[in-house]
Write a protein that holds these residues in place. Sequence first.
Motif, PDB file in Angstrom:
ATOM      1  N   ASP A   1      50.847  60.715  39.296  1.00 22.65           N
ATOM      2  CA  ASP A   1      51.900  61.667  39.647  1.00 22.65           C
ATOM      3  C   ASP A   1      51.890  61.918  41.150  1.00 22.65           C
ATOM      4  O   ASP A   1      50.908  62.410  41.694  1.00 22.65           O
ATOM      5  CB  ASP A   1      51.678  62.973  38.883  1.00 22.65           C
ATOM      6  N   LEU A   2      53.005  61.571  41.809  1.00 23.27           N
ATOM      7  CA  LEU A   2      53.139  61.809  43.249  1.00 23.27           C
ATOM      8  C   LEU A   2      54.105  62.956  43.531  1.00 23.27           C
ATOM      9  O   LEU A   2      54.739  63.007  44.565  1.00 23.27           O
ATOM     10  CB  LEU A   2      53.612  60.536  43.960  1.00 23.27           C
ATOM     11  N   ASN A   3      54.229  63.867  42.584  1.00 23.97           N
ATOM     12  CA  ASN A   3      55.102  65.043  42.651  1.00 23.97           C
ATOM     13  C   ASN A   3      56.578  64.676  42.501  1.00 23.97           C
ATOM     14  O   ASN A   3      57.224  65.098  41.542  1.00 23.97           O
ATOM     15  CB  ASN A   3      54.878  65.832  43.948  1.00 23.97           C
ATOM     16  N   LYS A   4      57.135  63.906  43.419  1.00 24.12           N
ATOM     17  CA  LYS A   4      58.561  63.594  43.310  1.00 24.12           C
ATOM     18  C   LYS A   4      58.843  62.360  42.450  1.00 24.12           C
ATOM     19  O   LYS A   4      59.982  62.140  42.042  1.00 24.12           O
ATOM     20  CB  LYS A   4      59.174  63.411  44.708  1.00 24.12           C
ATOM     21  N   TYR A   5      57.823  61.571  42.161  1.00 22.41           N
ATOM     22  CA  TYR A   5      57.970  60.444  41.232  1.00 22.41           C
ATOM     23  C   TYR A   5      56.601  60.055  40.706  1.00 22.41           C
ATOM     24  O   TYR A   5      55.567  60.532  41.167  1.00 22.41           O
ATOM     25  CB  TYR A   5      58.674  59.253  41.886  1.00 22.41           C
ATOM     26  N   THR A   6      56.595  59.187  39.703  1.00 20.11           N
ATOM     27  CA  THR A   6      55.332  58.740  39.101  1.00 20.11           C
ATOM     28  C   THR A   6      55.250  57.218  39.099  1.00 20.11           C
ATOM     29  O   THR A   6      56.272  56.516  39.110  1.00 20.11           O
ATOM     30  CB  THR A   6      55.180  59.242  37.650  1.00 20.11           C
ATOM     31  N   LEU A   7      54.023  56.731  39.086  1.00 14.61           N
ATOM     32  CA  LEU A   7      53.726  55.306  39.017  1.00 14.61           C
ATOM     33  C   LEU A   7      52.835  55.036  37.810  1.00 14.61           C
ATOM     34  O   LEU A   7      52.129  55.924  37.342  1.00 14.61           O
ATOM     35  CB  LEU A   7      52.978  54.837  40.266  1.00 14.61           C
ATOM     36  N   ILE A   8      52.850  53.796  37.353  1.00 13.29           N
ATOM     37  CA  ILE A   8      51.890  53.357  36.347  1.00 13.29           C
ATOM     38  C   ILE A   8      50.980  52.321  36.991  1.00 13.29           C
ATOM     39  O   ILE A   8      51.425  51.221  37.348  1.00 13.29           O
ATOM     40  CB  ILE A   8      52.572  52.739  35.105  1.00 13.29           C
ATOM     41  N   ASP A   9      49.719  52.686  37.190  1.00 12.61           N
ATOM     42  CA  ASP A   9      48.731  51.732  37.709  1.00 12.61           C
ATOM     43  C   ASP A   9      48.246  50.870  36.546  1.00 12.61           C
ATOM     44  O   ASP A   9      48.049  51.353  35.433  1.00 12.61           O
ATOM     45  CB  ASP A   9      47.563  52.491  38.337  1.00 12.61           C
ATOM     46  N   THR A  10      48.071  49.595  36.784  1.00 13.29           N
ATOM     47  CA  THR A  10      47.668  48.665  35.729  1.00 13.29           C
ATOM     48  C   THR A  10      46.356  47.972  36.096  1.00 13.29           C
ATOM     49  O   THR A  10      46.016  47.864  37.278  1.00 13.29           O
ATOM     50  CB  THR A  10      48.747  47.578  35.500  1.00 13.29           C
ATOM     51  N   PRO A  11      45.607  47.489  35.108  1.00 13.93           N
ATOM     52  CA  PRO A  11      44.398  46.705  35.423  1.00 13.93           C
ATOM     53  C   PRO A  11      44.767  45.452  36.212  1.00 13.93           C
ATOM     54  O   PRO A  11      45.872  44.913  36.071  1.00 13.93           O
ATOM     55  CB  PRO A  11      43.850  46.339  34.035  1.00 13.93           C
ATOM     56  N   GLY A  12      43.845  44.994  37.030  1.00 15.96           N
ATOM     57  CA  GLY A  12      44.099  43.786  37.801  1.00 15.96           C
ATOM     58  C   GLY A  12      44.029  42.542  36.931  1.00 15.96           C
ATOM     59  O   GLY A  12      43.149  42.407  36.088  1.00 15.96           O
ATOM     60  N   TYR A  13      44.999  41.654  37.116  1.00 22.45           N
ATOM     61  CA  TYR A  13      44.933  40.342  36.463  1.00 22.45           C
ATOM     62  C   TYR A  13      43.819  39.541  37.139  1.00 22.45           C
ATOM     63  O   TYR A  13      43.732  39.509  38.366  1.00 22.45           O
ATOM     64  CB  TYR A  13      46.254  39.596  36.604  1.00 22.45           C
ATOM     65  N   LYS A  14      42.994  38.918  36.359  1.00 25.21           N
ATOM     66  CA  LYS A  14      41.839  38.225  36.928  1.00 25.21           C
ATOM     67  C   LYS A  14      42.275  36.960  37.667  1.00 25.21           C
ATOM     68  O   LYS A  14      43.036  36.150  37.147  1.00 25.21           O
ATOM     69  CB  LYS A  14      40.828  37.866  35.838  1.00 25.21           C
ATOM     70  N   ASN A  15      41.772  36.793  38.873  1.00 25.91           N
ATOM     71  CA  ASN A  15      42.028  35.610  39.687  1.00 25.91           C
ATOM     72  C   ASN A  15      40.842  34.664  39.528  1.00 25.91           C
ATOM     73  O   ASN A  15      39.821  34.808  40.187  1.00 25.91           O
ATOM     74  CB  ASN A  15      42.206  36.019  41.156  1.00 25.91           C
ATOM     75  N   MET A  16      40.984  33.706  38.618  1.00 28.86           N
ATOM     76  CA  MET A  16      39.864  32.829  38.281  1.00 28.86           C
ATOM     77  C   MET A  16      39.462  31.919  39.434  1.00 28.86           C
ATOM     78  O   MET A  16      38.362  31.387  39.451  1.00 28.86           O
ATOM     79  CB  MET A  16      40.212  31.979  37.049  1.00 28.86           C
ATOM     80  N   ASN A  17      40.369  31.740  40.415  1.00 30.56           N
ATOM     81  CA  ASN A  17      40.054  30.864  41.549  1.00 30.56           C
ATOM     82  C   ASN A  17      39.395  31.606  42.709  1.00 30.56           C
ATOM     83  O   ASN A  17      39.083  31.010  43.732  1.00 30.56           O
ATOM     84  CB  ASN A  17      41.341  30.203  42.073  1.00 30.56           C
ATOM     85  N   SER A  18      39.207  32.913  42.540  1.00 31.39           N
ATOM     86  CA  SER A  18      38.709  33.707  43.660  1.00 31.39           C
ATOM     87  C   SER A  18      37.213  33.515  43.892  1.00 31.39           C
ATOM     88  O   SER A  18      36.422  33.428  42.949  1.00 31.39           O
ATOM     89  CB  SER A  18      38.984  35.188  43.409  1.00 31.39           C
ATOM     90  N   VAL A  19      36.848  33.501  45.157  1.00 29.14           N
ATOM     91  CA  VAL A  19      35.449  33.401  45.568  1.00 29.14           C
ATOM     92  C   VAL A  19      34.619  34.526  44.955  1.00 29.14           C
ATOM     93  O   VAL A  19      33.457  34.331  44.578  1.00 29.14           O
ATOM     94  CB  VAL A  19      35.349  33.438  47.109  1.00 29.14           C
ATOM     95  N   ILE A  20      35.219  35.734  44.818  1.00 28.62           N
ATOM     96  CA  ILE A  20      34.430  36.899  44.395  1.00 28.62           C
ATOM     97  C   ILE A  20      33.898  36.781  42.969  1.00 28.62           C
ATOM     98  O   ILE A  20      33.006  37.529  42.577  1.00 28.62           O
ATOM     99  CB  ILE A  20      35.223  38.215  44.540  1.00 28.62           C
ATOM    100  N   ASN A  21      34.433  35.852  42.183  1.00 27.45           N
ATOM    101  CA  ASN A  21      33.923  35.651  40.816  1.00 27.45           C
ATOM    102  C   ASN A  21      32.586  34.917  40.794  1.00 27.45           C
ATOM    103  O   ASN A  21      31.915  34.904  39.760  1.00 27.45           O
ATOM    104  CB  ASN A  21      34.929  34.854  39.979  1.00 27.45           C
ATOM    105  N   TYR A  22      32.210  34.329  41.922  1.00 26.97           N
ATOM    106  CA  TYR A  22      31.072  33.413  41.908  1.00 26.97           C
ATOM    107  C   TYR A  22      29.994  33.765  42.934  1.00 26.97           C
ATOM    108  O   TYR A  22      29.136  32.940  43.251  1.00 26.97           O
ATOM    109  CB  TYR A  22      31.573  31.970  42.130  1.00 26.97           C
ATOM    110  N   ILE A  23      30.059  35.006  43.475  1.00 29.92           N
ATOM    111  CA  ILE A  23      29.011  35.472  44.380  1.00 29.92           C
ATOM    112  C   ILE A  23      28.538  36.853  43.914  1.00 29.92           C
ATOM    113  O   ILE A  23      29.184  37.488  43.081  1.00 29.92           O
ATOM    114  CB  ILE A  23      29.497  35.535  45.848  1.00 29.92           C
ATOM    115  N   ASP A  24      27.415  37.329  44.447  1.00 26.66           N
ATOM    116  CA  ASP A  24      26.868  38.599  43.976  1.00 26.66           C
ATOM    117  C   ASP A  24      27.614  39.789  44.593  1.00 26.66           C
ATOM    118  O   ASP A  24      28.383  39.639  45.540  1.00 26.66           O
ATOM    119  CB  ASP A  24      25.368  38.697  44.275  1.00 26.66           C
TER     120      ASP A  24
END
Length: 356
Positions: free
Chosen positions: A202-225
């Motif tokens: 809720d941003l007072n004058k309007y609202t948003l729906i935040d959604t879970p992130g779609y997984k990026n299987m090609n991303s470096v972050i999936n394969y490092i600590d």
Amino acid sequence: MNYYNKKCLGCGNYFSNDINNPTYVKNADSTTKYCKRCFRLINYNELDNSKIDEKQIIQTLENIDYKNNLIVMILDIFDIKNSIVEQIKDKENILVLVNKLSCLPKTFNRYTTLLKIKNILNEEKINFIDIILYDSVNSMNIRKIDDVLFKYFKNKKTIYIVGKTNVGKSSLINALLKYNKVNKKLSTSPFPNTTVNLSKIDLNKYTLIDTPGYKNMNSVINYIDQTSIKQICDFKKIINKNFLIKDNNQVFFLEKLFYISVINQNAGSIGFYCSSNIKIHRTKQDKIKQILQSKEMKLIEFKNDVWKENKYILDENKKYNIFVNGICLISIKKISKIIIGVNSKIEIFITENALI
């Protein structure tokens, strides 16, 4: 009053009094904003995903009804193609927001950059209604985005914020909350599965729906600590390092995550745009194997050490950009041939529609 019917502001799941539940809260009350997992993320930069059900996240995303509503797709300027959400490519009413505007040089031509991004999106057959370049860290174009979202909300559109992991969804929402003087803050992190359910903002004058992130299987972050993820994804300070190529024996390593070997007969150049935390190591071609096998250089490396090489023949009269899955954008010009080495699970995108 039962405060366990309240959603966590960080991950979007309901609070739980079950200690084995990822959204456990010992004593939820009217002041409780975050579950234990998100509290530790915000205060200690640690994220425990051991109890997260990824199948449930996928199911949640598949059940979203986007029809006749506004889809705000966040893209990462360091990884335009790989940050496109394939699952919504055929949808209508997609507003594309491209994050990390401040990473571009001050002299860049905004119109030309937008045109090139449009070309990439057209190649991928995205039904976008508009593109806005922005930067949540430096609050660039947040007012413009706020005006556009309010317009669609007045037209009775539900607004879904959509993107792959680590593109900056939560950072954008936090910037909008701050702009609208709403005293709330979402938990943010570069780690996968930070947000695990739909969350109404809720941003007072309007609202948003935040959604879970779609997984990026090609991303470096999936394969490092996690420690390495925090280091390479800290974009508070972006560096631009340019090198003149005078011979055909130049190799550049980004940590031990990626290397590019430049083979050229004439003078050319290569430029790197990335976090200041990323080490760029320049060497010779006969040193590649030695660096890959070295354990003494203290470079960030993959858990899975399986490498592949790809060769590209280029037109010296054209300028190219290479997107290294979210962590770096490379600009090359007057180069005739390159060899790229990277982990076998990572895809590299190279384009003549050079943004920089």
